[in-house]
Design an enzyme around this catalytic site. Sequence first.
Site, PDB file in Angstrom:
ATOM      1  N   GLY A  42       0.824  -1.210   0.000  1.00  0.00           N
ATOM      2  CA  GLY A  42       0.000   0.000   0.000  1.00  0.00           C
ATOM      3  C   GLY A  42       0.847   1.244   0.000  1.00  0.00           C
ATOM      4  O   GLY A  42       2.070   1.185  -0.017  1.00  0.00           O
ATOM      5  N   GLU A  62       5.134  -1.614  -5.693  1.00  0.00           N
ATOM      6  CA  GLU A  62       5.690  -2.447  -4.625  1.00  0.00           C
ATOM      7  C   GLU A  62       5.843  -3.913  -4.990  1.00  0.00           C
ATOM      8  O   GLU A  62       6.693  -4.595  -4.432  1.00  0.00           O
ATOM      9  CB  GLU A  62       4.846  -2.311  -3.347  1.00  0.00           C
ATOM     10  CG  GLU A  62       4.957  -0.925  -2.749  1.00  0.00           C
ATOM     11  CD  GLU A  62       4.420  -0.832  -1.343  1.00  0.00           C
ATOM     12  OE1 GLU A  62       3.844  -1.806  -0.829  1.00  0.00           O
ATOM     13  OE2 GLU A  62       4.590   0.248  -0.752  1.00  0.00           O
ATOM     14  N   GLU A 108      10.950  -7.381   0.115  1.00  0.00           N
ATOM     15  CA  GLU A 108      10.595  -8.676  -0.442  1.00  0.00           C
ATOM     16  C   GLU A 108       9.088  -8.700  -0.664  1.00  0.00           C
ATOM     17  O   GLU A 108       8.342  -8.084   0.081  1.00  0.00           O
ATOM     18  CB  GLU A 108      11.010  -9.796   0.530  1.00  0.00           C
ATOM     19  CG  GLU A 108      10.795 -11.186  -0.033  1.00  0.00           C
ATOM     20  CD  GLU A 108      11.157 -12.297   0.953  1.00  0.00           C
ATOM     21  OE1 GLU A 108      11.420 -13.409   0.482  1.00  0.00           O
ATOM     22  OE2 GLU A 108      11.148 -12.058   2.166  1.00  0.00           O
TER      23      GLU A 108
END
Length: 136
Positions: A42, A62, A108
């Site tokens: 987010g 992301e 990650e």
Amino acid sequence: MSINTPYLATDGIIQVFDKNENFKGIVLIERKNPPLGLAIPGGFVEIGEKIEDALIREMKEETSLDVEIVRTLGVYSDPKRDPRFHAVSVVFVCKAYGKPKAQSDAKEAKIYKLEEIPFDKLVLDHKEILNDYLLR
């Protein structure tokens, strides 16, 4: 005129499917910046941006995944949900295909089966958000 309001954020529960529409799990990221730990991906809505566009942009930034919004899960507005400042988040459930690749402020990005979500490692109010998701 000066107005003080909470920050507006958006988070996405990305449900990943294979090409045969088999559900693989959801994406969690390991955060590069504090608060450190696992989170649903987010970020913040930019001025002049629709919240849905912000969600799609943030998910791509992301996780490198292109998402389709399935539904709104809810609005999370507890002033204590983020230790840095008061942030309100609109959380969406999304659908994506492929393998996530960490980018931007994610260290990650990984797919977790629902029964393997490490709730003890989640930061912010993401434990509550994922519990709400699992109950629906």
